[in-house]
Every structure is written in C-alpha cells, then in structure tokens.
Write an enzyme that holds these catalytic residues in place. Structure first.
Site, PDB file in Angstrom:
ATOM      1  CB  CYS A   5     -48.497   0.565  44.114  1.00  0.00           C
ATOM      2  SG  CYS A   5     -48.664   0.221  45.874  1.00  0.00           S
ATOM      3  CB  SER A  50     -41.259 -10.672  42.055  1.00  0.00           C
ATOM      4  OG  SER A  50     -42.240 -10.239  41.153  1.00  0.00           O
ATOM      5  CB  CYS A  77     -44.400  -1.345  51.339  1.00  0.00           C
ATOM      6  SG  CYS A  77     -45.210  -2.822  50.709  1.00  0.00           S
ATOM      7  CG  MET A 134     -44.098 -14.193  42.776  1.00  0.00           C
ATOM      8  SD  MET A 134     -44.408 -15.752  41.934  1.00  0.00           S
ATOM      9  CE  MET A 134     -43.828 -15.392  40.269  1.00  0.00           C
ATOM     10  CB  SER A 135     -44.946  -7.130  41.984  1.00  0.00           C
ATOM     11  OG  SER A 135     -43.962  -7.268  40.970  1.00  0.00           O
ATOM     12  N   GLY A 141     -44.287  -8.296  38.071  1.00  0.00           N
ATOM     13  CA  GLY A 141     -43.183  -7.726  37.308  1.00  0.00           C
ATOM     14  C   GLY A 141     -42.110  -8.773  37.025  1.00  0.00           C
ATOM     15  CB  VAL A 142     -39.297  -8.667  34.642  1.00  0.00           C
ATOM     16  CG1 VAL A 142     -38.563  -7.395  35.041  1.00  0.00           C
ATOM     17  CG2 VAL A 142     -38.337  -9.672  34.052  1.00  0.00           C
ATOM     18  N   GLY A 156     -37.769  -9.832  44.632  1.00  0.00           N
ATOM     19  CA  GLY A 156     -36.982  -9.494  43.452  1.00  0.00           C
ATOM     20  C   GLY A 156     -36.234  -8.188  43.599  1.00  0.00           C
TER      21      GLY A 156
END
Lengths: 391, 356
Positions: free
Chosen positions: B188, B7, B95, B1-2, B4-5, B119
């Site tokens: 990132c 994930s 990644c 879960m990064s 963000g929306v 996600g």
C-alpha cells in the site's frame, strides 16, 4: 444529546426556517422582468437592506455569495488581482497566521500561482495580531501590499482581533483591509462602516440561517476582480442566479442575531464561564487556550495534557456530547492546529485540544452533560495517549 | 475498515452478532499528499470515503485514526531496513503484528473497546485456535500467524467461515457499494508498484557484483543488492550466458560483500529451513506437520524442532525460493481447517546434499 459545536454550524432559527420555506414556495428569478421576477427581486433587495442595516453597511455594499469560503476567496483574490492590475508593483498580500483555511489557502494560492509575496502577520500567545505587528509590516512595504486580511474573531480559540485599530492602520497606508467576520457576527458588535474595513465576510449558517448563503460586504470604492463570470447579478463582481429563499432566510437570521446579540452574548458567556470552571475543576491540569477578555462569548478551548484530541472527541461522541478538535482535516486526518502552533503551542499540546462552542439554543443541561462524562473520557484518553509515545 | 469489501462485511457481521462496533479507518501516510492519493492499495482518500460510506450503511460510528508515525516506524522503515540487510520482508504481516494488533489494539483497549475486528480470511473459533479460511484461495492465516496468544485473544475474524464469493454477495445484498471493489494486492505504501525504485530512492545506488554460485565467477554488476529477492529470475541483466544456456536465479544476497549470488533453478532447492523469533510455537518437536514459507506459497510436509529459540524445519520435499526475512508458518492439518501452530522468521534455507 449535547451539541457543543455551534462554531461549526448552529441550528436554524425558526423564523429563518419559516422565511425560507415561504420564499421557496414562490417561483421567480430576481433577474426576470415579469411580475414573478420583480417579486423575487423585491425579496432580495429587502433582504439586502436588512443585512446592510444590521451591520452598518450601505445596501449597495452587500454582495450575496454562497458563503464564507466564496466571500473570503473573492475578497482576497479579487482585490489582489484588481489592485495589482492598477499598480503592478503591488504584488504582496498579508494575512494573519491564524486565519481560517478559506483565507489562508487563498493567500497561499496567490503565492504559488500568481507569484504573490505572502506576508504572515504573527500573533501573540492568545492569538492576537497586535497593531504594532501590522504597523511594522506596513512600514516595510505598504506600497507593495495589494490587500491585507485579518479575521474579526478566530474560529478555533475565539480570540477577537483589534479590527478597528488594524483597519485604521491599513487605511492610513492606503491598503484595502478585508476581515473574515464569519465567527463574529451575532457574537460581538460588528459595524462595517465604523470598523473602517474595506471588505467583510459573513455567512448564514453561523448565525441561524441556512448553509450555502452568505455575503461579502464590499466598500463601493474597493476594486475587486470577479471570481465567477456570468450574468453579473451582484454588482458585476459576482455572477450566478440569486438564491431568493436562501437570501431571505439569511437576512432574517442576521437581523435577528444582531438584534438579540447583547442579551445572547451575556447569557452564553455566563454559561461558557460555568463550562470553563467545571472543566478546570474536573481536569485540574487543563490548559485554557486563547484570550481571557477579548473572546467570543460562546467559545471555550482547552488542551488536555496527555490526551489525543481525536480520542477524547470519539469518547465524548459515544456519550452524546458533540464537540470539535477545532483543527482542519487534511486528507481525512486531523492535523495539529495551525492556530495553536502559531500561538506558540508545541505539537503535543496542539494535538491534545478540544473546542466547545455554545449557541442560541444552548442550555445548562448541555454543560452538565459534558461535565458528567468528561472526567471518565479524559482518564481513558490518557491511558490511550501512551499509545503515541514511541515504543 | 480499509474501504474494501472484507472489512465492511466483517463490521456488519460483528454488529449483527450483537457487539457495539465502531468503524476505524487507518491513515498511514505521514504526508497525506503522497500515497493517500495513489490509485491502489487500501489507504487512498477514496478508500477512506468508501469505508465511511460502508459504516453509514451498516449504521456504526466511524473515525479515521492517524497511525502514520507508527506505520512508518514499524512497517516502512522495517521494510527498507530488511531489504538493506539482504532479507525479504512481508510488510502486511508486519502491519498486522505492529499496527492492527498492537498500536490499534492497545489504543482501542485503553479507550474501552474489547477487541479488534478485521476482515481477514481466517478462522478464530471459541477454541481459540487460528485456522485457515474455508476459502483456501483467499486464506490469510499466514499473515496472522505472527500474532501472539494475547493478541489473538483480542481479535475477531468474522469472515473465516465464508468464501470471498459469499462475502461479496453479502455486501451486495446489504447495499454496500464496495461489494464489487477489486481486491488490493500491492504494497500500500508503494503507490506505483515499483518496489525497486522505492528502495533505490531510500537506500541510494550501491553497485556490486553478481557472481556464479558454483564457480565464483563474476558475471555482472548490480546497482543495489536490495533490488533482488531469492528466487528472482528477471532483471539480472547478465551479459555472460550460462554455459548450458539455462536461466539463472538469485540464490542468495550477501549484504556484507554487497554480492548477489546466482545459479540454476535446482540450486534454489532447500530441504532444511532455520528460523528465529518463534511466536506461539509451544513445542520442542513436531513430526508430520506442514509448513508454509511465503504468502500464497506451497505447503510442504515437514518435521519441526525448536531449541534455544532456533527453529529447524526438515522438509520432506525440497522447496524453492526460500527467502530470509519471510515467515515460516507451521500448520497442523485438520479436517475442520488446518490449525496454525506458530510462526518464525526465516534465517536461512540450506540443502543437506549440496550440488558438486
């Protein structure tokens, strides 16, 4: 659910909770001059007397704070500033390498922002600062030291320091000696006057009181510059409206924890020994960290070779067993424990550790719950441990 | 879960499908004070807090996993190494291949989990085929095409049949605070977005020549060939203008001679692409399929053949800006979503009829 993380925080004692709720129903600022204010003041001063009596201090030596971190910062920075002001040559501060971050980071801040010379007192393999180590530091630079801070007992591995001996050496050299006794109060005998310490930190939520209230026991003759400026409510060394309900609940918890300490410690140490024996039997190559003798009664701390502590923690968590890797988080990531590293452990051993701590409501079923799921968790964590080896 | 929306909603949907879901946020910086405090990307402290709050709202356990060493070794070092070798890597793809569906997946399986849910916008149905998302603008099948059969068998992408718009609406209706959080686009681990500066600090300055691809004439100098990508037009800083006054583009990078070769736009055009390290390309010859040559790049009709691990794609219309190191992903057009046939790493793009 088996809660084995009492060193992080322990449930409130029913008496402390009742005292809190009763006091929180009343209105009154202890600094107000009317009857409601005087009533609040009376509750605060009675609490001060109870805390003082429980810990061998005079009531005037009790400075209520928001807890351990504030008390540590006030002692380390406040005494440093005051002592340096009185004697500009006093620019050094000494603390053990296994302090809680509330002391360690305050000391480092003095180094980075006040030009302080930071002296780290090494520990032995069990996490103890020996009197010889402190004596050597004092021999070199007692006249330059503004303050010394050594914890009463370690929060990770539970090692109890020879505080009276260390404090005596510091007193003989004329250097104020602070001790962070957050983990010690209610677990081992703590007597401020008898210890010879100049300042002592304690906090409510480790003894069955609420979070957000604690105290610094500060000797009358110990110079200390305030961190917080304002109304000067606490001896002009700490400002902020006193939290009457918190202080009452805190005093109730301290008093109770100290009064029942001997019986509590014997019971919990016996339970801890069952836990340690069970873990050793379940995981034969486990390493038991810390001291065998001078150790907090509720503390058990292990390294599990081949496992990542955070993986084990997650697996136990999923089975309703709550423990800690014992180390601080930095940016959300568990760092290898500075305590274990200071005790001579390598990175892998430090990362493979878990802390189990018992408290006043711990029962045998908690230990049984751990031992029932630990072997499976260790086996899985070992399989996942291969993940860390470079591929 | 990064944080963000995507994930967050993926986790919620997986849970709702009846799975026992645990939220994991990856800490990817070796030094927690560097890019974890950066303003963008998916690995700042704020992102970690957002992920934790989303997990709370969904009602699942949440942990931060420290993958900094693996990320550095497999993604960051690889990124720098690829640029140093004159290629243009895709770190997101790397990644997925090495972190999310290798290091994280391996650890998760060992700890008793069955699959990794992300996600990503791509479809992975019961037939086991990886297809483009229904939201073509957000489709991420390109950066997932690097996954092997074994990895896909342990992957779940619950968002592939939803548009991004619907994902955001779903997040809002569930009370997830990340519903209107902007998408992350940047690399990132380069918090300030300055890729050239990032590479220069690691590779140092290495001056070399910029030469004309047709005449061989030296047109200028550069401070490091790694600062250039095939197809790049800006930042060449050439003092000699082209004879015809038209802009010039980077055609190729030759690390051995530390040379950057430039030329007019049409010289960028290639009609044959060769690639190595094929993944999932279980065929020797496929006609009338499509290939995609970079993330969010155009799709080109092609015939693809494979022999001895070497992939050759003959493009039916020329493509521009084909950079070594990027992935070529083969798709089978399909009304139910184009199917990923496999991927490989681009070695070179050539043109059968070279300009005189």
């Amino acid at each position: 659910m088996a809660y084995l993380d009492h060193a992080a925080t322990t449930p409130m004692l029913p008496a402390a909770l009742d005292a809190y709720v009763a006091a929180a129903r009343e209105v009154g600022n202890p600094s107000s001059l009317h009857a409601a204010g005087r009533n609040a003041r009376r509750l605060v001063e009675e609490s001060r007397e109870r805390v003082a009596a429980a810990l061998g201090a005079r009531p005037s030596e009790v400075v209520f704070t928001s807890g351990g971190t504030e008390s540590d910062n006030l002692a380390v920075k406040g005494v440093f500033w005051a002592r340096r002001t009185a004697g500009p040559e006093r620019t050094a501060v000494a603390s053990s390498s296994v302090e809680h971050h509330a002391v360690l980071d305050a000391v480092d801040w003095l180094g980075a922002h006040e030009g302080a010379e930071v002296v780290s007192l090494d520990v032995d393999g069990s996490g103890r600062v020996t009197p010889e180590t402190l004596a050597a530091v004092l021999g070199e630079r007692a006249d330059r030291l503004a303050v010394i801070s050594v914890q009463w007992a370690n929060n990770e591995v539970g090692t109890v320091q020879p505080i009276a001996e260390l404090a005596r050496l510091a007193a003989a050299a004329g250097v104020p000696f602070h001790t962070d006794a957050v983990q010690a109060v209610g677990q081992v005998p703590v007597d401020f006057a008898a210890s010879g310490a100049s300042a002592l930190t304690l906090t409510g939520h480790k003894v069955g009181g609420p979070v957000g209230v604690g105290a610094l026991l500060l000797g009358r003759d110990v110079p200390c510059t305030p961190l917080l400026h304002g109304g000067g409510q606490e001896r002009d060394v700490r400002s902020g409206t006193l939290d009457t309900a918190g202080v009452v609940a805190f005093a109730t918890a301290v008093e109770s924890a100290v009064k029942t300490r001997a019986e509590y410690a014997a019971r919990v140490a016996a339970l801890r020994d069952v836990l340690v024996a069970g873990v050793r039997e379940a995981v034969p190559d486990v390493i038991y960290n810390g001291a065998e003798g001078d150790r907090l009664p509720g503390n058990a701390h292990f390294s599990f070779p081949g496992c990542e502590g955070d993986a084990l923690l997650m697996l136990l968590d999923a089975q309703g067993v709550y423990c800690s890797t014992g180390s601080a988080c930095s940016a959300g990531v568990a760092q290898p424990s500075h305590v274990l590293l200071a005790m001579g452990a390598d990175d892998a051993r430090a990362r493979s550790s878990l802390r189990f701590t018992l408290g006043h409501d711990s029962v045998e079923a908690d230990v049984d719950a751990l031992l029932a799921v630990l072997p499976g968790a260790v086996e899985r964590a070992r399989r996942a441990g291969a993940w860390k080896t470079p591929r | 879960m990064s944080g963000g929306v995507d994930s967050a909603v993926a986790a919620a949907r997986a849970r709702e499908a009846g799975h026992d879901v645990t939220g994991v946020h990856l800490a990817l910086s070796r030094n927690p004070q560097t890019f974890r405090t950066g303003a963008r990307g998916c690995c700042t402290l704020e992102d970690s807090r957002d992920a934790r709050r989303a997990a709370d709202v969904i009602g699942i356990p949440f942990y931060v996993w420290d993958m900094a060493e693996e990320f550095h070794a497999s993604v960051v070092d690889d990124f720098v190494g690829e640029y140093a070798a004159g290629r243009t890597p895709n770190p997101c793809l790397r990644c997925n291949e090495k972190i999310k569906f290798e290091a994280v997946l391996d650890r998760a399986i060992a700890l008793g989990f069955d699959a990794v849910v992300t996600g990503h916008h791509a479809r992975l149905g019961a037939d086991g085929l990886l297809r483009r998302s229904v939201d073509l603008a957000k489709d991420q099948s390109y950066v997932l095409a690097v996954l092997t059969r074994e990895q896909l068998d342990r992957a779940m992408f619950p968002l592939g049949d939803w548009t991004k718009e619907r994902v955001r609406a779903e997040a809002a209706s569930r009370g997830l605070a990340v519903a209107d959080k902007p998408d992350s686009h940047d690399i990132c681990f380069i918090a300030d977005g300055d890729t050239r500066g990032f590479l220069e600090s690691r590779l140092g300055s290495a001056p070399g020549d910029i030469v004309d691809g047709r005449t061989g004439e030296t047109l200028g100098t550069h401070n490091g060939a790694y600062g250039f990508t095939v197809g790049q037009r800006k930042g060449l800083d050439l003092r000699v203008p082209a004879a015809d006054g038209r802009p010039r583009y980077v055609l190729s990078i030759t690390p051995v001679t530390n040379t950057v070769t430039v030329g007019p736009r049409e010289d960028l055009e290639v009609d044959t692409v060769t690639a190595t390290r094929p993944i999932q390309m279980n065929f020797s010859e496929m006609s009338d399929i499509q290939v995609q040559l970079r993330a969010h790049g155009d799709v080109v009709d092609a015939d693809v053949s494979i022999s001895d691990g070497l992939v050759t794609a003959r493009l039916k219309s020329p493509a521009r800006g084909v950079a070594a190191g990027q992935a070529i992903v083969a798709y089978q057009p399909d009304p139910d979503g184009d199917i990923v046939l496999g991927s490989a790493t681009i070695a070179a793009g050539t043109r059968a009829s070279a300009h005189a």
